[in-house]
Scaffold this motif. Structure first.
Motif: not given
Lengths: 551, 370
Positions: A3, A455-456, A458-459, B48, B52-54, B72-74, B78, B80
């Protein structure tokens, strides 16, 4: 899936940019060739006169049958030789099998026309073996020129392709399948024919397709050893570069016919292999066993005989490079004169090969990484289209691509003919499908959760690509790049059309020296090319720890 | 710091396929919350969505009072932990753990301190300079955990983190995870299909089926007082019998066979009917072999001695087969063919409505908003 709209756009921009690039350097030239072939020379209207011309004279359409005969013979013979070779190398402990596999790969990676040249040196009219047999036993050897020679050279050259495919497939057969067959009383030849061969069929089909395409497109071999036996690439070349002023449109029409033939075979193969496809997963691969007695002897005999036939002629070429020459003839004694001559006549060609080769390689690596990544990780209709377009060169013979590029870029706004750039473009287009494929396989092996983990933490998406994905892709990409490099420097069928005095490459130089009869210089240049190839491959083996290559 | 998570009418669709129709629940600050269910129930999908991956097709997810649907996940802060660990294979243990901190504005010196401390917490300091390929599965899992926690996330998300480990290591690691989570006190959402693992680590468990929450409660409550037949059979083992209840003189009688009735004082029946169809869940350990003539008659079909316990399969006079677990004793094991009488521990068994399959037993605590 992501997203994150901003970054998705960056990948879309890259995809669109590459698509536009392909439209200019591949799609446009292919359309040009199609257009040329169906527009009448005098009328300027739509006309099929060139196709009619092709099918009107045996001199023309005969080459189509010649090509088909050669290609089918080579494909079938390669399969027949490769199946036992791969089966023996997998099931029987062969002395020095790692080294032998290395030699087989090297014999495959060297340019086919050097193979043709070496067989002429051995079995040709004035060949070493021919003369030896004639002088000592007064035996006349069969004629090596024509159909026999082409099939001999191409079969030895292309058998390793199927062999390597089969070795991979045999590794994925679980030994318990064979044990199950044995427990039900299916042993020996029956086991091979009823169990092993059927399991290999899908692989055999894809290997055979590759052999078919290579054999169909090969130009140097029939040119050197074919003499009167003309195949289609030879006809295209002659029609295009005829001394009496080539007929571009007629060459274009023949090119279209070749593409249609290649496409048909490609589609048939896809149809058949999709119906036969299954997947295997081996926990317990087949182990090579030590055999005893005659079985052991014949296994070794077969393997060593093949490797000797595939590799020794090239060694002989290297040997002749160190012979003294007088004019065009080899004489007694050894010297480095041939190398001196090679440097004087071919020094530029060596420099060109490295310059053009490295430039092409850099572009191949860059594009392959980007295309492999977007087609695997950013699946959408645009990347699917890119995936298909990038695979088109797989069925377009090198000489056809050469003509297409020349016809398209011989006038402004894009005037490229005669430059090194047009050769770089040709090499990039031709090599990309293979490098994309190996890089894509590499991306597939990287679990998506690795990127998600990044990504989780923060990159950003771009940082994730450069710090995580790319470093993980690199080992595979580099090994693929070395193979690309080797294929680029041994390429002849496109370069022979595109080169000018300023952009002559080593393969072109060797070819012209052979044609002129300067065998010493040709041998010296071949030796240099072979050494570069072997050194590159040794680096590849050391880097990957592998014993085989995937093409 | 640690947050509470609120779900309001969450919808997940893949094309036309609706995976989660409408889901609402709340996860409390600092708790260890587990999503448990069979494969395909939507638990990983939900996790997910939190990460934020889904994408989220409908409804809202809040961290405290902050809507995170489009972050966004970034930017969700979080941590994971993935099923396959997803440890970066080209980075050393130390670099893996430092990766998340390097993406934040943290000084080099502080990165070093925090990484050191975290490597100690998960006990992998000795391997700090190794590449992941030289680590065992359990060690890689510790790296993944350290990497996720060191950034001090608001939420720790774990997607079946132990499913790739062998049985012994799994028990060891789940104790370690539980201990570390208690120590750092992060809100944790954990996905698993292993109900024993879920009970061992969780403060609360949400049992899911086909994208819907069946029961949210403590492990004890879910086991002893399941909200419906699905939860009863998914958590632990149980025998489900179709029976009837009779209400007579204000007493509720459960009719187990023609000759064996028990009076239940903990079930709620709305209808005052003669025969109310019910489903009865009797766990294997809730049976007793009767020494008198009282009970359901049955015949032993097979036995299995497992040390601590002995398992029996018994065919009831009604033709149903039930599984029974007894603590092993010094007495002889009952051989197949033996006639037995079975009684049940009535305070432990659960009774469900015959049609809706929802529990009518008192004591169910279900936090699911339905």
């Amino acid at each position: 899936m992501m997203p994150n709209h901003k970054n998705r756009d960056i990948w879309s921009v890259i995809t669109i940019a590459i698509l536009i690039l392909y439209a200019i350097i591949l799609i446009f030239p292919l359309f040009t060739i199609l257009k040329e072939s169906v527009v009448g020379g005098e009328s300027g209207q739509f006309s099929l006169e060139y196709f009619a011309k092709f099918f009107s004279k045996k001199y023309y359409y005969g080459t189509l049958f010649n090509s088909l005969k050669v290609t089918l013979s080579v494909t079938i013979l390669s399969a027949i030789i490769a199946i036992p070779l791969a089966y023996i190398m997998t099931t029987v402990k062969i002395k020095g099998s790692g080294f032998l596999q290395g030699l087989i790969v090297i014999s495959m990676m060297s340019p086919p026309f050097i193979g043709a040249y070496s067989w002429i040196l051995l079995l040709g009219r004035n060949g070493a073996i021919t003369n030896f047999l004639k002088d000592t036993f007064n035996i006349t050897t069969p004629d090596i020129y024509g159909f026999t020679g082409i099939v001999l050279v191409l079969t030895l050259q292309l058998t390793p392709l199927i062999f390597l495919y089969l070795m991979g497939a045999l590794k994925s057969i679980d030994n318990s399948l064979l044990e199950a067959a044995e427990s039900m009383g299916c042993v020996g030849y029956k086991k091979i024919i009823k169990i092993v061969v059927p399991l290999l069929i899908p692989t055999l089909l894809s290997g055979a397709l590759l052999v078919f395409m290579r054999a169909l497109a090969d130009f140097g071999t029939p040119m050197l050893i074919g003499e009167g036996y003309k195949t289609i690439p030879v006809l295209i070349f002659n029609e295009f570069i005829s001394e009496m002023g080539g007929d571009d449109a007629f060459a274009a029409a023949i090119s279209v016919i070749v593409i249609i033939l290649a496409l048909t075979v490609f589609l048939i193969q896809k149809y058949v292999s999709n119906r036969k496809a299954f997947s295997m997963n081996s926990l317990n691969p087949i182990q090579a066993k030590k055999e005893k007695g005659w079985k052991n002897f014949w296994a070794h005999f077969y393997v060593y005989l093949y490797v000797a036939l595939a590799f020794l002629p090239q060694l002989y070429v290297m040997y002749t490079a160190f012979l003294k020459t007088s004019g065009r003839i080899f004489v007694k004694g050894y010297s480095l004169d041939s190398f001196k001559m090679a440097y004087e006549r071919g020094g530029d060609a060596i420099a060109n090969t490295f310059m053009i080769g490295f430039s092409a390689l850099a572009l191949v690596i860059l594009l392959a990484i980007l295309i492999a990544y977007v087609t695997v990780r950013r699946r959408n209709s645009m990347t699917n289209l890119l995936d298909i377009i990038a695979m088109i060169p797989y069925i377009v013979p090198g000489s056809v691509l050469g003509i297409a590029l020349l016809l398209s870029f011989n006038k402004p706004p894009i005037l490229l003919s005669g430059t090194a750039f047009i050769m770089i473009i040709a090499f990039v287009i031709r090599r990309l499908p293979y490098t994309i494929r190996s890089s894509a396989a590499n991306v597939l092996q990287i679990s998506p959760s690795i990127e998600e983990a990044s990504m989780s933490l923060g990159a950003s998406n771009f940082k994730t690509f450069f710090k995580i994905t790319l470093p993980m892709m690199l080992p595979g990409v580099i090994s693929g790049a070395i193979l690309s490099w080797v294929t680029i420097i041994s390429e002849l069928s496109t370069s022979i059309l595109l080169y000018t005095a300023r952009t002559k490459t080593m393969t072109v130089a060797i070819y012209s020296e052979v044609i002129r009869g300067n065998y010493g210089t040709a041998a010296a240049l071949s030796t240099i090319l072979s050494v570069v190839t072997i050194v590159s491959l040794i680096i590849f083996f050391k880097l990957t720890g592998k014993k085989d290559v995937s093409i | 710091m640690s947050v509470s998570i609120t779900f309001n009418n969450i919808v997940k669709k893949y094309g036309d396929n609706t995976v989660i129709p409408s889901l609402s629940m709340g996860i409390r600050q600092g708790e260890f919350f587990t999503l448990l269910g069979p494969s395909g129930c939507g638990k990983t999908t939900l996790l997910r969505m939190i990460a934020g991956f889904n994408s989220i097709e409908g409804g809202e997810i809040f961290f405290n009072d902050q809507l995170i649907n489009n972050k966004p996940p970034q930017h969700r802060n979080i941590g994971m932990v993935f099923q396959n660990y997803a440890v970066f294979p080209h980075l050393t243990v130390e670099k893996n753990v430092a990766f998340g901190l390097e993406n934040r504005k943290v000084s080099k010196q502080e990165i070093k301190q925090r990484v050191d401390r975290m490597l100690d917490v998960v006990q992998i300091s000795n391997f700090r300079n190794r590449l992941p390929e030289n680590l065992s599965g359990g060690q890689q899992q510790r790296v993944a955990l350290a990497r996720a926690i060191v950034i001090e996330p608001d939420v720790l998300l774990m997607d079946e983190p132990l499913s790739n480990l062998d049985a012994k290591l799994r028990v060891e690691m789940r104790n370690a995870i539980r201990e570390i989570q208690r120590k750092v006190g992060i809100t944790t959402v954990y996905v698993t299909h292993d109900q024993e693992e879920a009970m061992a680590v969780s403060d609360r468990i949400a049992v899911m089926k086909l994208g819907e929450i069946q029961h949210i409660g403590t492990p004890q409550n879910i086991y002893h007082r399941p909200a419906n037949v699905f939860v009863a059979s998914f958590i632990g083992r149980t025998n489900i019998l179709d029976r009837t209840c009779v209400v007579k003189d204000g007493k509720t009688i459960l009719q187990l066979t023609d000759h064996y009735f028990i009076e239940m004082d903990n079930i709620t029946v709305t209808k005052n009917d003669n025969k109310i169809p019910v489903k009865v869940s009797i766990r294997p350990e809730e049976f007793m072999f009767s020494r008198t003539e009282e009970g359901m008659s049955g015949t032993v079909i097979s036995n299995m001695f497992l040390g601590l316990n002995t398992h029996y399969f018994v065919e009831l006079e009604t033709g149903e087969q039930v599984e029974i677990i007894q603590e092993s004793s010094m007495e002889k094991i009952l051989e197949p063919g033996t006639e037995v009488k079975l009684m049940v521990k009535k305070e432990k068994i659960n009774v469900f409505d015959g049609e809706t399959e929802k529990s009518i037993t008192k004591g169910v605590i279900n936090d699911a908003k339905s």
